[in-house]
Each structure stands twice: as structure tokens, then as C-alpha cells.
Write a protein that holds these residues in place. Structure first.
Motif, short mmCIF file in Angstrom:
data_model
loop_
_atom_site.label_atom_id
_atom_site.label_comp_id
_atom_site.label_asym_id
_atom_site.label_seq_id
_atom_site.Cartn_x
_atom_site.Cartn_y
_atom_site.Cartn_z
N GLN A 369 5.35 -7.89 7.73
CA GLN A 369 4.46 -6.93 8.36
C GLN A 369 5.10 -5.54 8.42
OE1 GLN A 369 4.27 -4.99 11.28
NE2 GLN A 369 2.08 -4.56 11.15
N LEU A 370 6.41 -5.52 8.35
CA LEU A 370 7.15 -4.28 8.57
C LEU A 370 6.73 -3.14 7.64
CD1 LEU A 370 9.35 -2.92 10.22
CD2 LEU A 370 11.05 -3.86 8.64
N PRO A 371 6.55 -3.36 6.32
CA PRO A 371 6.12 -2.23 5.47
C PRO A 371 4.81 -1.59 5.93
CG PRO A 371 6.87 -4.06 4.11
CD PRO A 371 6.80 -4.58 5.52
N ILE A 372 3.89 -2.38 6.47
CA ILE A 372 2.62 -1.84 6.96
C ILE A 372 2.88 -0.82 8.06
CG2 ILE A 372 0.42 -2.38 8.08
CD1 ILE A 372 0.59 -5.16 6.81
N LEU A 400 12.40 8.50 4.62
CA LEU A 400 11.43 7.51 5.10
C LEU A 400 10.84 6.70 3.96
CD1 LEU A 400 9.63 9.73 7.76
CD2 LEU A 400 10.88 7.62 8.25
N TRP A 401 10.47 7.38 2.88
CA TRP A 401 9.89 6.66 1.74
C TRP A 401 10.92 5.74 1.09
CZ3 TRP A 401 5.12 5.71 0.26
CH2 TRP A 401 4.09 6.52 0.74
N THR A 402 12.17 6.20 1.02
CA THR A 402 13.23 5.35 0.47
C THR A 402 13.40 4.10 1.31
OG1 THR A 402 14.41 7.29 -0.40
CG2 THR A 402 15.67 5.26 -0.18
N ILE A 405 10.42 1.79 0.73
CA ILE A 405 10.48 1.14 -0.59
C ILE A 405 11.54 0.04 -0.61
CG2 ILE A 405 11.11 1.53 -3.01
CD1 ILE A 405 9.78 4.33 -2.70
N ILE A 406 12.71 0.30 0.02
CA ILE A 406 13.76 -0.73 0.09
C ILE A 406 13.25 -1.98 0.81
CG2 ILE A 406 16.00 -1.32 1.13
CD1 ILE A 406 16.87 1.56 0.59
N VAL A 412 9.57 -8.44 -1.71
CA VAL A 412 9.21 -9.02 -3.01
C VAL A 412 10.29 -10.01 -3.47
CG1 VAL A 412 8.84 -8.50 -5.46
CG2 VAL A 412 7.80 -7.05 -3.70
N MET A 413 11.56 -9.62 -3.28
CA MET A 413 12.66 -10.51 -3.65
C MET A 413 12.62 -11.81 -2.85
SD MET A 413 15.75 -7.71 -3.99
CE MET A 413 17.02 -8.93 -4.36
#
Length: 420
Positions: A369-372, A400-402, A405-406, A412-413
Motif C-alpha cells: 500500500q505504501l507506494p499509493i 521523493l520520486w526516487t 520508485i525504489i 515488484v521484486m
């Protein structure tokens, strides 16, 4: 004339960056800190240290750096706008989008509360042989009483006390083990991905960078009701908040690191694989003595209680935000939000077969949920319409974007590691 009077008062009340003021300001960051030294972290860190030694310490460092960037940004939103993240989402996003985001955040708070309550219940079982389910109910009753009857200021004092006791407990534990500090220092900055470690790496990330904490920090900060009309006051509060965040997050980094180091030194060094927190306590007795086992359980209890309180606060804040309201424990929406968080958390505990795995995987699912939440935060704080001249700079947008994305790549991994 009126302009002169205004300037006179402005000069008299010009904010100064003073050390004593900063000490008085400490509190919001420490309320957030307990969220990433919670029982979920204990499970993740004990698993990391006992299975891989010092090798995953880098993940604590990376997570803490990302946490400082994100938590500062969340507090930035609260100070500048006077809105917490959930209020801002409801006010500035399309209703369908905001409801999806906030409902997912409420679910994240429920999963977080489950881990916190479960950790406290495990500690009660260690100390007093109380069954997990009964211990969970005892914990919920106690933290509900704390939350429904105490103000922010009283809760801050309780939380600071709990964090201090947890820190002292791990200083004691570290004094009992033989730490390979050279190896630990290298592991803090050298990324490694041992075979089969991805679920634990993700659980460490989910246990440190937590969605509910971003909502909570923006709420706690804005609840202090700063004067939003005076830019000097806003700048002053942003400076104080930044140092409070760094100070508090570094404490959290140190305690999380200590958990992995103790597990690596006590268990990995002796080829002991730990799969349960109560097993960790039992193993500490012959290795480090009875006092170590008792201190371990007490620290876990303090962590469970304090983080259960902040998880309930976050759930109440997010739920109230759906109705475009700030957190107010006397308001029906906040009270319902807190109740929903605790009730569903306890129900989940009653269906968990393995408490330890429940702790580890709850943290792993939180990271999904964290990326959201992260991209919501980036959108809100980068908007000049919302933040005005205090919108994110180009450099901070890149950071922030980096970070976002990380986190997404790691997710995904994680999914790949389950499929393959």
C-alpha cells in the motif's frame, strides 16, 4: 499607521531558532518513531538478524533515509496547509480517487494495529503466561482507554517515556552480546540480497516506512494550530520540525539496528534460526541470562502498547479525513475510525495461526500500500495550488520520486520472488 503597528508587533514576535524552543518542540517525531520500532519491526528484525546476521542492516539505513524524506514532507504539508494528508486528499482529489486511497490507508492502519496489538499480547504471554487472544483483548481495552481519554500532550509524554525505556532495554541487551562492529558498520552501508531474503527485506521496509505514519505525522503537526498567516512562523516551524524528524528517526534507526545486531550476535552466531518472538526470548535465557529475557519481553510490551496507540490515532485521523475533518477524539467520525481500526485488528488476530508469521507478513503487505500513499503525498506537496510558495523544490521532487520508485521496484521484486 496600521502598517506601522503591524510591523511593530511583527518585529516583537519574530521567530528565533533557539535550542530551548527545539527541546520543547520534540514530540511529534517521537510519536511517529514508535510506529517503526513496533512489534512488526521486532519480528522482521529478529528474522533478519537470526537468518542473515548483519547483512540486512543496510535496509534499516536505506529505510530510515527514505523515512526522513517522507515524514518531513508529510509534516511539511500539515504545517503549511493546516490539513492532514487525509483531509487534503478529500479536499483536493476527485471523490472516487480520494475514497479509494483513504480506504486502502484505513486497511493499512488495521493491519498495523493487528501487528502492534499482537506484539503486546505476545509480550504478556512471555511475562505472565496469558493466552494470545486474551492478551490481545486486554491490550485493546487498555489502549482504547488511553486514546479515548487522553489529549495529544499527555499521549506525547507517555510515548516519549515508552521510547526511552525501549532504548534503554536495547542498550542493556547490546552490553551482553559480542558484537562484530566492523562487520556491522560495513553492512549498514553495503547492500546485499542473500538468497531467499527478499520477503524479509520487504518486511523490514514495510516495518520502517509505514503508510499510517505519514498520515499520522501530518495530523499531529497541524493539530498544534500554527499561525498560517505569518510566513516567518511557518518557516520557523518547518525548521523545528525538520530537526525533530531527524532526531526522532535517528533514534528509531539505532533501536532497529540494535534489534538486528542482538539477533545476529545471539542467534545467527550460534546457528539458531528464530521463527517466533517467544522462541527468541526463550533462546536468550541460556545465551544471555534470565534478566535479558525479561528485559526483552518488557521492551516488546512497551513497543506494542505505544505503537497500538499511534496506529489507532492514525486510523481515526484517516477515517475523519474521509469526511474532511481533522482528528478529534470527541468527534464521532474520529471515534468510529479508532473503533474500526481496533475491532478489525483484533478479529484478524483471532484468525492468525502463527503470531510470528502474522507480524512479518503484515509488514510485508503494508509495503504494497505504501507506494499509493507516497505518490499521494508527492502530488499534494508538489502542487502550488495547495502549498503555494512552499511547494516542493525540484531537488526535493527528485528525492521523493526516487524514494517512491525504489519502494515500487522493491514491491515488484517481492512479487517476482513469490511467483518464481
Amino acid at each position: 499607521m496600521f502598517k506601522g503597528i503591524k510591523n511593530l508587533f511583527k518585529g516583537r514576535h519574530r521567530p528565533k531558532f533557539m535550542a530551548l524552543d527545539f527541546i520543547k518542540y520534540i514530540g511529534p517525531g517521537l510519536l511517529v518513531t514508535v510506529g517503526f520500532i513496533d512489534p512488526g519491526n521486532w519480528a522482521s528484525n529478529v528474522a533478519a538478524g537470526s537468518s542473515y546476521g548483519y547483512k540486512l542492516l543496510w535496509m534499516v539505513t536505506l529505510s530510515t533515509v527514505m523515512l526522513i524524506i517522507l515524514q518531513h514532507n508529510a509534516a511539511h504539508l500539515g504545517i503549511v496547509t493546516g490539513y492532514c494528508m487525509s483531509e487534503a486528499a478529500s479536499k483536493f482529489l476527485q471523490p472516487s480517487v480520494s475514497k479509494f486511497v483513504l480506504i486502502s490507508a484505513v486497511l493499512a492502519s488495521i493491519l498495523t494495529a493487528m501487528a502492534e496489538i499482537l506484539g503486546a499480547a505476545i509480550a504478556l504471554q512471555m511475562l505472565f503466561k496469558i493466552p494470545i487472544k486474551i492478551g490481545s483483548l486486554i491490550t485493546v481495552v487498555f489502549v482504547s482507554w488511553m486514546l479515548y481519554t487522553n489529549s495529544y500532550k499527555k499521549l506525547e509524554k507517555w510515548i516519549i517515556g515508552f521510547v526511552s525505556l525501549i532504548g534503554i532495554s536495547f542498550i542493556f541487551e547490546l552490553s551482553l552480546v559480542d558484537v562484530k562492529w566492523t562487520e556491522a558498520v560495513v553492512s549498514w552501508v553495503k547492500p546485499e540480497f542473500p538468497p531467499g531474503s527478499m520477503p524479509i527485506i520487504m518486511s523490514v521496509l514495510g516495518a520502517v516506512v509505514m503508510p499510517h505514519n505519514l498520515f499520522l505525522h501530518s495530523e499531529i503537526i497541524q493539530s498544534r494550530q500554527w499561525n498560517l498567516e505569518d510566513e516567518e512562523i511557518i518557516v520557523k516551524q518547518l525548521n523545528y520540525e525538520y530537526f525533530d524528524t531527524i532526531f526522532s528517526m535517528v533514534i528509531g534507526w539505532a533501536i532497529n539496528s540494535a534489534m538486528i545486531i542482538v539477533a545476529a550476535s545471539a542467534f545467527f552466531a550460534n546457528h539458531i534460526s528464530v521463527t517466533e518472538l517467544d522462541q527468541a526470548q526463550q533462546m536468550l535465557k541460556p545465551l544471555l541470562g534470565n534478566a535479558s529475557a525479561v528485559v526483552f519481553a518488557l521492551a516488546l510490551l512497551f513497543a506494542g502498547i505505544s505503537s497500538s496507540i499511534t496506529a489507532g490515532m492514525a486510523g481515526g485521523s484517516i477515517f475523519a479525513g474521509i469526511y474532511k475533518e481533522p482528528y478529534d477524539i470527541n468527534d464521532i467520525h474520529t471515534r468510529v475510525g479508532v473503533g474500526i481500526t481496533y475491532i478489525f485488528a483484533v478479529l484478524l488476530i483471532f484468525f492468525v495461526k502463527s503470531p510470528f508469521q502474522g507480524l512479518v507478513y503484515s509488514q510485508m503487505f503494508l509495503s504494497v500500500q505504501l507506494p499509493i500513499t507516497i505518490f499521494l503525498l508527492i502530488y499534494l506537496t508538489s502542487s502550488k495550488k495547495i502549498m503555494g510558495k512552499f511547494a516542493n523544490t525540484l531537488l526535493y521532487k527528485i528525492l521523493l520520486w526516487t524514494t517512491g520508485i525504489i519502494v515500487t521496484i522493491l514491491n515488484v521484486m517481492l512479487l517476482i520472488s513469490f511467483v518464481v
